[in-house]
Enzyme design. Structure first.
Site, mmCIF file in Angstrom:
data_model
loop_
_atom_site.group_PDB
_atom_site.id
_atom_site.type_symbol
_atom_site.label_atom_id
_atom_site.label_comp_id
_atom_site.label_asym_id
_atom_site.label_seq_id
_atom_site.Cartn_x
_atom_site.Cartn_y
_atom_site.Cartn_z
ATOM 1 N N CYS A 118 0.711 -1.234 0.077
ATOM 2 C CA CYS A 118 0.248 -0.066 0.128
ATOM 3 C C CYS A 118 0.761 1.190 -0.040
ATOM 4 C CB CYS A 118 -0.910 0.072 1.178
ATOM 5 S SG CYS A 118 -1.847 -1.347 1.063
ATOM 6 N N HIS A 259 -2.728 6.737 4.491
ATOM 7 C CA HIS A 259 -2.965 5.672 3.647
ATOM 8 C C HIS A 259 -4.634 5.100 4.243
ATOM 9 C CE1 HIS A 259 -3.755 1.897 2.022
ATOM 10 N NE2 HIS A 259 -3.474 1.082 2.904
ATOM 11 N N ASN A 289 -10.320 0.057 1.962
ATOM 12 C CA ASN A 289 -8.885 0.266 1.686
ATOM 13 C C ASN A 289 -8.781 0.060 0.050
ATOM 14 O OD1 ASN A 289 -6.011 -0.099 1.290
ATOM 15 N ND2 ASN A 289 -6.174 -1.323 3.351
HETATM 16 O O1 UT7 Z 1 -3.414 -1.764 3.715
HETATM 17 C C1 UT7 Z 1 -2.489 -2.677 4.264
HETATM 18 C C2 UT7 Z 1 -2.428 -2.609 5.614
HETATM 19 N N1 UT7 Z 1 -3.380 -3.324 6.237
HETATM 20 C C3 UT7 Z 1 -4.008 -2.753 7.470
HETATM 21 O O2 UT7 Z 1 -3.639 -1.752 7.761
HETATM 22 C C4 UT7 Z 1 -4.809 -3.598 8.321
HETATM 23 C C5 UT7 Z 1 -4.680 -3.594 9.589
HETATM 24 N N2 UT7 Z 1 -5.416 -4.286 10.591
HETATM 25 C C6 UT7 Z 1 -6.803 -3.782 10.895
HETATM 26 O O3 UT7 Z 1 -7.241 -3.044 10.270
HETATM 27 C C7 UT7 Z 1 -7.431 -4.468 11.998
HETATM 28 O O4 UT7 Z 1 -6.603 -5.454 12.578
HETATM 29 C C8 UT7 Z 1 -8.638 -5.777 11.334
HETATM 30 C C9 UT7 Z 1 -9.736 -4.454 10.920
HETATM 31 C C10 UT7 Z 1 -8.356 -6.219 10.109
HETATM 32 C C11 UT7 Z 1 -9.271 -6.433 12.426
HETATM 33 O O5 UT7 Z 1 -9.637 -5.839 13.589
HETATM 34 P P1 UT7 Z 1 -9.107 -6.119 14.935
HETATM 35 O O6 UT7 Z 1 -9.589 -5.101 15.733
HETATM 36 O O7 UT7 Z 1 -7.425 -6.312 15.095
HETATM 37 O O8 UT7 Z 1 -9.542 -7.696 14.994
HETATM 38 P P2 UT7 Z 1 -8.867 -9.147 15.247
HETATM 39 O O9 UT7 Z 1 -8.030 -9.533 13.982
HETATM 40 O O10 UT7 Z 1 -8.154 -8.990 16.605
HETATM 41 O O11 UT7 Z 1 -10.234 -10.069 15.611
HETATM 42 C C12 UT7 Z 1 -11.008 -9.776 16.655
HETATM 43 C C13 UT7 Z 1 -12.307 -10.760 16.539
HETATM 44 C C14 UT7 Z 1 -12.085 -11.969 16.037
HETATM 45 O O12 UT7 Z 1 -12.809 -12.985 16.938
HETATM 46 P P3 UT7 Z 1 -12.436 -13.866 18.211
HETATM 47 O O13 UT7 Z 1 -11.234 -14.617 17.832
HETATM 48 O O14 UT7 Z 1 -11.907 -12.710 19.205
HETATM 49 O O15 UT7 Z 1 -13.634 -14.476 18.251
HETATM 50 C C15 UT7 Z 1 -12.108 -12.337 14.809
HETATM 51 O O16 UT7 Z 1 -12.303 -13.501 14.402
HETATM 52 O O17 UT7 Z 1 -13.157 -10.312 15.396
HETATM 53 C C16 UT7 Z 1 -13.425 -11.285 14.467
HETATM 54 N N3 UT7 Z 1 -13.652 -10.680 13.351
HETATM 55 C C17 UT7 Z 1 -14.727 -10.546 12.670
HETATM 56 N N4 UT7 Z 1 -15.869 -10.318 13.086
HETATM 57 C C18 UT7 Z 1 -16.857 -9.890 12.563
HETATM 58 C C19 UT7 Z 1 -12.485 -10.754 11.928
HETATM 59 N N5 UT7 Z 1 -13.094 -10.228 10.936
HETATM 60 C C20 UT7 Z 1 -14.459 -9.777 11.304
HETATM 61 C C21 UT7 Z 1 -15.550 -9.505 10.641
HETATM 62 N N6 UT7 Z 1 -16.639 -9.486 11.127
HETATM 63 N N7 UT7 Z 1 -15.429 -8.874 9.434
#
Ligand code: UT7
Length: 332
Positions: A118, A259, A289
């Protein structure tokens, strides 16, 4: 950190294009187990635009390019170089830039792609500005373009809610009377974290086989939370140091173009740097994104609505697969 020396380089024009089709969070909640509330709370995204069948990265790139050339009053034949920042080229080769060069009939231009996650938008703007400052090129078209939707696993809620398709473009050239200039750029990488965002399948390490397809190696894979932590740890101090080395404090920057990866990341970084929220450009709600295209789309939208005042400072910053990151400062 490096200052641009030599010929001052300015922004001659900008443009953008996003596909018509819109995918809302509610649409996604019918594909995977997610909800509008979760996506908004965790990312700030409400909608994203998705390419139609047959709409390729070169297609969206060409449309954004034509808009930017129109805005700049530059004919394709006057271009010396076309750079396309993308992580979703139509094909591994040829690159998108030569295709766009052909589509535009830019007969006097060279063409190449920049693929560095990105951050490709920041990298390509820095390369273009450096090339003009050195006297190597005069007019450069820089396009950020992505059609990521075919590279997304639409059953993986960790990634499919995040990305969108679209393109933005700028035309850069030597500063004319009263115009602004690029001040400095800082391009970084921490390749020890290269496994955090990948699309491993179908190339050299994992040539396409039935097995790689079965294991979905041809889709974007991201360790979202690791990326989130890396960015939150790395970007605010990086930006503070980069501003300082450029002779500014964060308050001196009038417009912050982050970004558009996650609204929480952007707001947290702004808070840690003491940046007032009204200086931070946010359009992630509408586009998601768009990877290498995100800064160009944000800039083009911004310039459509606002006129830059002389002396205003714009800082563009991005992070992504690599892990790469960087920043570039422009003074109007
Ligand atoms: O452009 C390239 C750079 N990329 C980025 O900057 C992305 C950076 N990361 C993020 O933006 C965040 O990490 C995400 C938005 C991808 C995820 O948010 P998070 O607060 O880090 O969530 P997590 O991955 O720690 O997941 C928390 C929970 C998990 O469930 P459990 O294991 O706690 O039961 C995930 O399975 O949220 C769950 N989860 C979702 N739930 C509903 C993950 N994706 C989803 C979803 N809907 N789409």
């Amino acid at each position: 950190m490096a200052f641009f020396r030599g010929i001052p380089v300015s922004l001659w024009g900008s443009g953008m294009y996003v596909p018509e089709k819109v995918l809302t969070n509610d649409d996604l909640s019918r594909l995977v187990e997610t909800s509008d509330e979760w996506i908004r709370d965790r990312t700030g995204i409400q909608r994203r635009h998705i390419a139609a069948e047959g709409e390729l990265t070169s297609t969206v790139a060409e449309k954004a390019a034509r808009a930017a050339l129109d805005d700049a009053g530059v004919d394709p034949s006057e271009l010396d170089m076309i750079i396309v920042a993308t992580n979703s080229p139509d094909t591994l080769f040829p690159g998108v830039a030569p295709k766009v060069q052909g589509l535009l009939g830019a007969l006097n231009a060279g063409a190449f792609d920049v693929q560095s996650g990105c951050t490709s938008g920041v990298y390509s703007m820095a390369v273009a500005a450096g090339g003009i400052a050195s006297g190597m090129w005069k007019r450069v078209l820089v396009i950020g373009a992505e059609v990521l939707s075919p590279l997304i696993d639409w059953t993986d809620r960790n990634t499919c809610v995040l990305f969108g398709d679209g393109a933005g473009a700028v035309v850069l050239g030597p500063s004319r009377e009263g115009e602004g200039k690029f001040i400095s750029a800082e391009l970084r990488s921490d390749g020890t974290k290269h496994e955090q965002i990948t699309l491993p399948g179908g190339v050299v390490q994992y040539p396409a086989t039935a097995e790689t397809v079965k294991n979905k190696l041809h889709y974007v894979a991201m360790k979202g939370n690791d990326v989130f932590k890396f960015v939150n740890r790395t970007i605010p101090p990086f930006l503070r140091d980069y501003c300082g080395a450029s002779g500014f404090s964060p308050e001196d920057i009038d417009w912050w173009f982050f970004h558009q990866a996650n609204q929480r990341i952007i707001e947290r970084s702004a808070e840690r740097l003491g940046i007032s929220p009204d200086k931070v450009i946010l359009n992630i709600a509408e586009y998601g994104n768009t990877s290498a295209a995100s800064l160009f789309i944000a800039l083009s939208e911004f310039l459509r609505e606002k006129r830059l005042r002389k002396g205003e400072k714009l800082l563009f910053t991005a992070f992504g697969a690599g892990m790469t990151y960087g920043g570039i400062i422009y003074e109007a």
